[in-house]
Design an enzyme around this catalytic site. Structure first.
Site, PDB file in Angstrom:
ATOM      1  N   LYS A 198     -36.966  -8.394 -24.849  1.00 42.57           N
ATOM      2  CA  LYS A 198     -35.579  -7.920 -24.779  1.00 42.57           C
ATOM      3  C   LYS A 198     -34.667  -9.122 -24.569  1.00 42.57           C
ATOM      4  CE  LYS A 198     -33.592  -5.776 -21.069  1.00 42.57           C
ATOM      5  NZ  LYS A 198     -32.197  -6.168 -20.778  1.00 42.57           N
TER       6      LYS A 198
ATOM      7  N   ASP B 266     -30.242  -6.093 -26.471  1.00 41.36           N
ATOM      8  CA  ASP B 266     -29.609  -5.201 -25.486  1.00 41.36           C
ATOM      9  C   ASP B 266     -28.159  -5.631 -25.257  1.00 41.36           C
ATOM     10  OD1 ASP B 266     -29.074  -3.573 -23.293  1.00 41.36           O
ATOM     11  OD2 ASP B 266     -30.303  -4.735 -21.906  1.00 41.36           O
TER      12      ASP B 266
ATOM     13  N   ASP C   2     -17.041   0.692 -28.422  1.00 42.21           N
ATOM     14  CA  ASP C   2     -15.706   0.337 -28.926  1.00 42.21           C
ATOM     15  C   ASP C   2     -15.311   1.429 -29.925  1.00 42.21           C
ATOM     16  OD1 ASP C   2     -13.377  -1.102 -29.771  1.00 42.21           O
ATOM     17  OD2 ASP C   2     -14.373  -2.984 -29.283  1.00 42.21           O
TER      18      ASP C   2
ATOM     19  N   THR D  50     -27.625   2.931 -14.386  1.00 42.29           N
ATOM     20  CA  THR D  50     -28.276   3.286 -13.112  1.00 42.29           C
ATOM     21  C   THR D  50     -27.497   2.745 -11.915  1.00 42.29           C
ATOM     22  OG1 THR D  50     -29.756   1.446 -13.585  1.00 42.29           O
ATOM     23  CG2 THR D  50     -30.646   3.643 -13.876  1.00 42.29           C
TER      24      THR D  50
ATOM     25  N   ARG E  56     -38.693  -9.214 -14.031  1.00 41.59           N
ATOM     26  CA  ARG E  56     -39.199 -10.116 -12.994  1.00 41.59           C
ATOM     27  C   ARG E  56     -40.676  -9.988 -12.651  1.00 41.59           C
ATOM     28  NH1 ARG E  56     -34.052  -8.597  -9.567  1.00 41.59           N
ATOM     29  NH2 ARG E  56     -34.428  -6.762 -10.872  1.00 41.59           N
TER      30      ARG E  56
HETATM   31  O1  C5P Z   1     -36.471  -7.663 -13.623  1.00 39.34           O
HETATM   32  P1  C5P Z   1     -36.469  -6.195 -13.916  1.00 39.34           P
HETATM   33  O2  C5P Z   1     -37.850  -5.647 -14.255  1.00 39.34           O
HETATM   34  O3  C5P Z   1     -35.762  -5.380 -12.854  1.00 39.34           O
HETATM   35  O4  C5P Z   1     -35.625  -6.090 -15.275  1.00 39.34           O
HETATM   36  C1  C5P Z   1     -35.238  -4.860 -15.831  1.00 39.34           C
HETATM   37  C2  C5P Z   1     -34.376  -5.095 -17.036  1.00 39.34           C
HETATM   38  O5  C5P Z   1     -33.894  -3.850 -17.503  1.00 39.34           O
HETATM   39  C3  C5P Z   1     -33.157  -5.978 -16.802  1.00 39.34           C
HETATM   40  O6  C5P Z   1     -32.915  -6.699 -18.009  1.00 39.34           O
HETATM   41  C4  C5P Z   1     -32.064  -4.972 -16.534  1.00 39.34           C
HETATM   42  O7  C5P Z   1     -30.799  -5.454 -16.878  1.00 39.34           O
HETATM   43  C5  C5P Z   1     -32.477  -3.837 -17.478  1.00 39.34           C
HETATM   44  N1  C5P Z   1     -31.961  -2.519 -17.119  1.00 39.34           N
HETATM   45  C6  C5P Z   1     -32.196  -1.917 -15.887  1.00 39.34           C
HETATM   46  N2  C5P Z   1     -31.682  -0.670 -15.642  1.00 39.34           N
HETATM   47  C7  C5P Z   1     -30.946  -0.030 -16.553  1.00 39.34           C
HETATM   48  C8  C5P Z   1     -30.699  -0.621 -17.796  1.00 39.34           C
HETATM   49  C9  C5P Z   1     -31.226  -1.886 -18.044  1.00 39.34           C
HETATM   50  O8  C5P Z   1     -32.897  -2.481 -15.057  1.00 39.34           O
HETATM   51  N3  C5P Z   1     -30.495   1.181 -16.300  1.00 39.34           N
END
Ligand code: C5P
Length: 235
Positions: free
Chosen positions: A32, A59, A64, A119, A211
């Site tokens: 992503k 992503d 718009d 979220t 992460r």
């Molecule tokens: O590091 P982590 O596993 O928390 O990363 C989750 C990814 O998913 C990040 O790129 C975050 O921006 C994205 N994301 C999220 N919750 C959402 C939409 C996208 O954690 N509702």
């Protein structure tokens, strides 16, 4: 239905993302690319990662007027990404325009996924700032149904919402779910988390994992563990 683990490559420069991807000598994970990397490196970073053989979820969460989204989606489609997204908040006419823009002359197009409510938006904030007085989960399901009506392929949601999305929009409607953590891992700033295996059992089609893989001591092993748990449902 295809199922896969997507690594959230939340790095802000090419050197870091390439150093990370160089660790993967055997697999070519689905990645992503978010706003941070895209805005710092531009579309060339998408071409380069694609050229290395990775599938790409771009992503950028477009929102718009329909005409602008249609033309922007045409540009993203020509980058040959595999999946991209927009905000369902932009309404059905905007989502329909996005599908038109994304569709290539040969009729193919990347998967198009909608963000419902972020979220980070609580029911209280939704009421206070957006004047939406319905329950949060009703809004999420309504936006998911709108996305389906507009011809989109699925939504980004929590694994905990995936089953309900499927019951409202059908089994074939794709659920892309962040908020995934290993059972013994750090949660970081994610609040409602599930393990890869639980995400699978709850109805996730694609899990987006950042992460727990990018910051692991051994990212390749962490990725393999994630794939094994998610694809095989192994705990
Ligand atoms: O590091 P982590 O596993 O928390 O990363 C989750 C990814 O998913 C990040 O790129 C975050 O921006 C994205 N994301 C999220 N919750 C959402 C939409 C996208 O954690 N509702």
């Amino acid at each position: 239905m295809a199922k896969d683990v997507i690594i959230a490559c939340d790095f802000n420069c090419k050197a870091e993302v390439m150093a990370f991807l160089d660790k993967f000598t055997e697999e070519k994970p689905y990645v992503k690319i978010g706003m941070e990397l895209f805005y710092s490196e531009g579309p060339e970073i998408v071409r380069e990662i694609k050229k290395r053989g990775h599938k790409i979820f771009l992503d950028l969460k477009l929102c718009d007027i329909p005409n602008t989204v249609e033309k922007s989606m045409a540009v993203l489609s020509s980058l040959d990404v595999d999946m991209t997204n927009l905000h369902a908040f932009g309404t059905i006419p905007m989502m329909e325009a996005a599908v038109r823009g994304l569709t290539r002359p040969d009729g193919t197009r990347p998967l198009l996924i909608a963000v419902t409510q972020l979220t980070s938006t609580s029911e209280e904030i939704m009421k206070r700032d957006l004047l939406i007085n319905e329950p949060l989960d009703k809004t999420v399901m309504h936006y998911a149904a709108n996305a389906k009506a507009a011809g989109l392929d699925g939504v980004v949601c929590s694994p905990l919402e995936a089953g309900k999305v499927k019951s409202v929009c059908g089994d074939g409607f794709i659920t892309v779910t962040p908020g995934v953590r290993f059972a013994d891992g750090e949660k970081g700033d994610q609040v409602r988390v599930t393990t890869p295996a639980d995400a699978r059992h709850l109805g996730s089609d694609y899990i987006v994992v950042g992460r727990p893989i990018t910051r692991a001591d051994d990212p390749v092993n962490a990725y393999r563990k994630c794939v094994k748990e998610f694809l095989e449902g192994a705990k």
